[in-house]
Design a protein around this motif. Structure first.
Motif, PDB file in Angstrom:
ATOM      1  N   VAL A   1       0.769  -1.038  -0.049  1.00  0.00           N
ATOM      2  CA  VAL A   1      -0.079  -0.072   0.167  1.00  0.00           C
ATOM      3  C   VAL A   1       0.733   1.278   0.059  1.00  0.00           C
ATOM      4  O   VAL A   1       1.953   1.420   0.656  1.00  0.00           O
ATOM      5  N   GLU A   2       0.568   2.350  -0.747  1.00  0.00           N
ATOM      6  CA  GLU A   2       1.201   3.464  -0.726  1.00  0.00           C
ATOM      7  C   GLU A   2       0.720   4.188   0.526  1.00  0.00           C
ATOM      8  O   GLU A   2      -0.098   4.085   0.943  1.00  0.00           O
TER       9      GLU A   2
ATOM     10  N   LYS B   1      -7.828   5.452   5.658  1.00  0.00           N
ATOM     11  CA  LYS B   1      -6.664   5.755   5.100  1.00  0.00           C
ATOM     12  C   LYS B   1      -5.302   5.274   5.963  1.00  0.00           C
ATOM     13  O   LYS B   1      -5.382   5.422   7.144  1.00  0.00           O
TER      14      LYS B   1
ATOM     15  N   GLU C   1      -2.945   5.787   1.218  1.00  0.00           N
ATOM     16  CA  GLU C   1      -3.978   5.228   0.387  1.00  0.00           C
ATOM     17  C   GLU C   1      -5.019   4.664   1.271  1.00  0.00           C
ATOM     18  O   GLU C   1      -4.853   4.438   2.462  1.00  0.00           O
ATOM     19  N   LYS C   2      -6.390   4.773   0.677  1.00  0.00           N
ATOM     20  CA  LYS C   2      -7.522   4.328   1.496  1.00  0.00           C
ATOM     21  C   LYS C   2      -7.448   2.679   0.872  1.00  0.00           C
ATOM     22  O   LYS C   2      -7.347   2.313  -0.086  1.00  0.00           O
TER      23      LYS C   2
END
Ligand code: ADP
Ligand code: MG
Length: 680
Positions: free
Chosen positions: A53-54, A117, A57-58
């Protein structure tokens, strides 16, 4: 589907009074309405691997709580829940606000699903959604536009309706087309749209619905075209093509490739046994008139009379002089008819026209008055076609026996709209300008540079040129517009007192007053013409080289482009100055498009992108179809495919003979409205 429209929602088994009321509040009255109330978007809760995941990010993650959940209270009645959780091979912190109600339910070692998030640096999620069980690895949730109604209850009622009445859903789209494009069935559309298992199903719903919507629309257009052709049978026109080539070779200029292409399309129409119904669109100055002239010639060679109708006397006179110059050497008799031509000369013209002594007549609305009759009118051309109503166009057409018709328009319509808006007409476009035109230089300036603007105008006028100044027109307040125009007029009169003549033109003047002012401007008795947008219609004053537009941000791009087209018609370098104290980025972006290009088609396409199709034509012409899912800009490719399919289905006659298509045919026949009415 028609049967579903007849089944009221009251018939759904077990539906409550309250639910019926809710549905009515959403304009849902029958089962058809209900199942066609599609989600406007979907929430994606795909469980992801936290390591991929970034930052920010959600995400939705599933894992196990590994610490005792802690509730802390702050302010009045606010609280915060936090715990640590093992996700994949990582321990992250989860924070959720106002989850007091979970107090006796949540505990260490539980499996939970968290959406929110992900802060990669703090290794923390602020949970928007927290479920006390491990969700499957995928969930996709439809989002509906609902007032005071929980989506889950809404979905339940849809489910009930589909269980009870799903067998009545029929498929308008034949299997052959479904197979050709691998489209899902109609029943799947409803199941997948309301209860999707994954993104792919959502995508399939969208593909199928968009294609079906666009195909139905294009079929309607093709159907109308076909019907009209059957109604308006004519004698094919026969003429010697070599004479046309000779005529073209004798012109003082070489035709552009686009002009040639369009002429070919039109000459081909003349040879058919049905009436031509063609729109020719091309920028101001792109040379549409000569196309009409060549058509007039071919029509003449075939033994018919022809005519051109223009919206103003000035324009009609301009065409008249042009036609006389060109046709005189061929011994073709051209006449002019406007409402200023009265008495004896009018009687003579009307007589000559009805007995066939006149070959070609140019005129204004005077042409459609009752006394005007032709011997054998074979071709009509209407210039600036948007200035005439459907009825006026119709009256002119009915003066002949199914004459071929060509409508000229200087408002370039983006490809995508041309396919939809004018689907029942054939459309030809001239996109290319004749060689050697000097592009108009366009600048955006703020009003505090007015002094420099005045110096510039002064310089141009002292070099012999003329200037237009346009003041905005807002429909809601003609009074303010007029004051505005007067104000600007007086201001410039003051500046140039005793030096130059300033004139004023506005919509409250009657036609005679307008024409008087325009004549003065044409003869350079007036150097500066202050005007509201009434000047827009095809006037030609080649000596004018400066177009100033005040409060330019208040105009549509297409309109600004039209106004700009009033200059740059002679050999002089021309300028368009857009004065605007724009207050936002979008206004700025719009105006700058004009500084970058002189191509009306590019501008129209940019305008369409910025404003959306609804606004493009303005509220007056809001008759554009509304699609549930399709979007004629982004789905242009599907639109083209649908158009081609529709053409084949209709012109092959299959729509009427192949039972596969009967559902579509029934649909279209129910839907048919006179699409011409939409654009008037
Ligand atoms: P519009 O499309 O705005 O009606 P017109 O037909 O009035 O434009 O053409 C504008 C001018 O360009 C006219 O003076 C016409 O004679 C000239 N023209 C048209 N076609 C060509 C061409 N291929 N090469 C040069 N000049 C042309
Ligand atoms: Mg023109």
């Amino acid at each position: 589907m028609e049967r579903l429209k007849e089944i009221k929602v009251e018939n759904i088994k077990g539906i409550s009074k309250a639910m019926i009321e809710h549905l009515h509040n959403h304009d849902i009255y029958n089962v058809y309405d209900l199942i066609n109330y599609f989600p406007y978007r979907y929430e994606n809760y795909e469980v992801v691997n936290i390591n991929r995941v970034e930052h920010n990010e959600k995400v939705t993650v599933v894992g196990q709580i590994v610490s005792e959940p802690v509730f802390s209270y702050f302010q009045r009645n606010k609280n915060r829940l936090s715990f640590s959780m093992l996700v994949n091979d990582l321990i992250i912190k989860v924070v959720a606000f106002n989850r007091d109600f979970l107090k006796n339910k949540i505990s260490n070692h539980m499996h939970v699903t968290v959406t929110g998030k992900y802060d990669k640096i703090k290794k923390q999620i602020i949970a928007q959604k927290l479920t006390l069980k491990a969700q499957d690895d995928y969930r996709i949730v439809p989002v509906y536009s609902l007032k005071n109604l929980k989506p889950i209850y809404f979905q339940r009622i849809i489910k009930k309706a589909l269980d009870q009445y799903g067998s009545l859903i029929n498929d308008d789209l034949p299997l052959s087309l479904q197979n050709k494009y691998r489209l899902i069935s109609s029943i799947d559309v409803y199941n997948f749209a309301h209860f999707p298992l994954n993104n792919e199903q959502v995508r399939q719903v969208s593909r199928r619905v968009k294609y079906e919507e666009l195909l139905k629309f294009q079929l309607k257009m093709a159907y109308l075209k076909h019907r009209d052709r059957k109604f308006f049978v004519k004698e094919p026109k026969i003429y010697d093509e070599r004479k046309i080539i000779e005529f073209i070779n004798n012109l003082p200029f070489t035709l552009t490739n686009d002009q040639l292409k369009v002429i070919k399309e039109i000459l081909n129409d003349l040879k058919q046994n049905y009436q031509m119904n063609r729109l020719l669109q091309g920028d101001v100055g792109s040379g549409k008139t000569i196309v009409a002239i060549i058509t007039l010639y071919a029509n003449y060679l075939s033994g018919y009379q022809g005519c051109i109708m223009a919206p103003t006397e000035i324009l009609a006179e301009q065409h008249y002089r042009n036609l006389v110059d060109i046709f005189n050497p061929y011994g073709i008799k051209v006449e002019l008819l406007t409402s200023s031509i009265v008495g004896k000369s009018r009687t003579v013209i009307l007589d000559d026209l009805s007995c066939g002594k006149i070959d070609i007549i140019v005129g204004t609305h005077a042409l459609i008055s009752e006394g005007v009759t032709f011997k054998n009118l074979g071709f009509i051309c209407i210039d600036e076609q948007h200035r005439f109503g459907v009825n006026q166009r119709k009256i002119l057409r009915e003066k002949g026996n199914a004459p071929d018709a060509l409508f000229l328009s200087a408002t370039p319509i983006p490809r995508t709209l041309a396919l939809t808006a004018f689907g029942d007409m054939d459309v030809s476009s001239i996109r290319e300008m004749p060689k050697g035109r000097k592009p108009i230089k366009t600048y955006v300036i703020s009003s505090n540079l007015e002094d420099r603007l005045i110096d510039f105008m002064d310089k141009e006028i002292s070099n012999g040129r003329q200037v237009y100044i346009i003041t905005p027109l807002i429909e809601e307040s003609e009074k303010i517009d007029l004051e505005n125009a007067y104000h600007v007029y007086e201001k410039y009169q003051q500046y140039f007192l005793g030096k130059y003549q300033v004139g004023l033109l506005h919509g409250k003047m009657n036609n005679d007053e307008k024409e008087t002012i325009m004549h003065k401007f044409l003869k350079n008795e007036i150097q500066i013409l202050v005007s509201t947008t009434v000047v827009e219609v095809g006037v030609n004053v080649p000596n004018a080289s400066v177009m100033v537009i005040i409060d330019a941000h208040r105009f549509g791009l297409a309109q600004l482009h039209q106004l700009r087209g009033r200059v740059g018609r002679g050999n002089h370098q021309s300028y368009c100055i857009l004065v605007s104290d724009y207050d936002n980025e979008k206004a700025k972006e719009r105006l700058e498009i004009l500084t970058r290009t002189n191509n009306g088609f590019e501008i129209a396409e940019a305008d369409l992108r910025l404003r959306g199709p609804g606004d493009f034509f303005g509220s007056r012409q809001s008759g554009l179809p509304e699609f549930k899912m399709a979007d004629i800009i982004n789905d242009y490719k599907i639109l083209e495919v649908a158009r081609d399919d529709a053409d084949v289905i209709v012109s092959s006659g299959e729509l009427f003979t192949n039972p596969e298509y009967f559902a579509l045919k029934d649909y279209i026949e129910r839907e048919i409205i006179d699409t011409n009415e939409l654009f008037d």
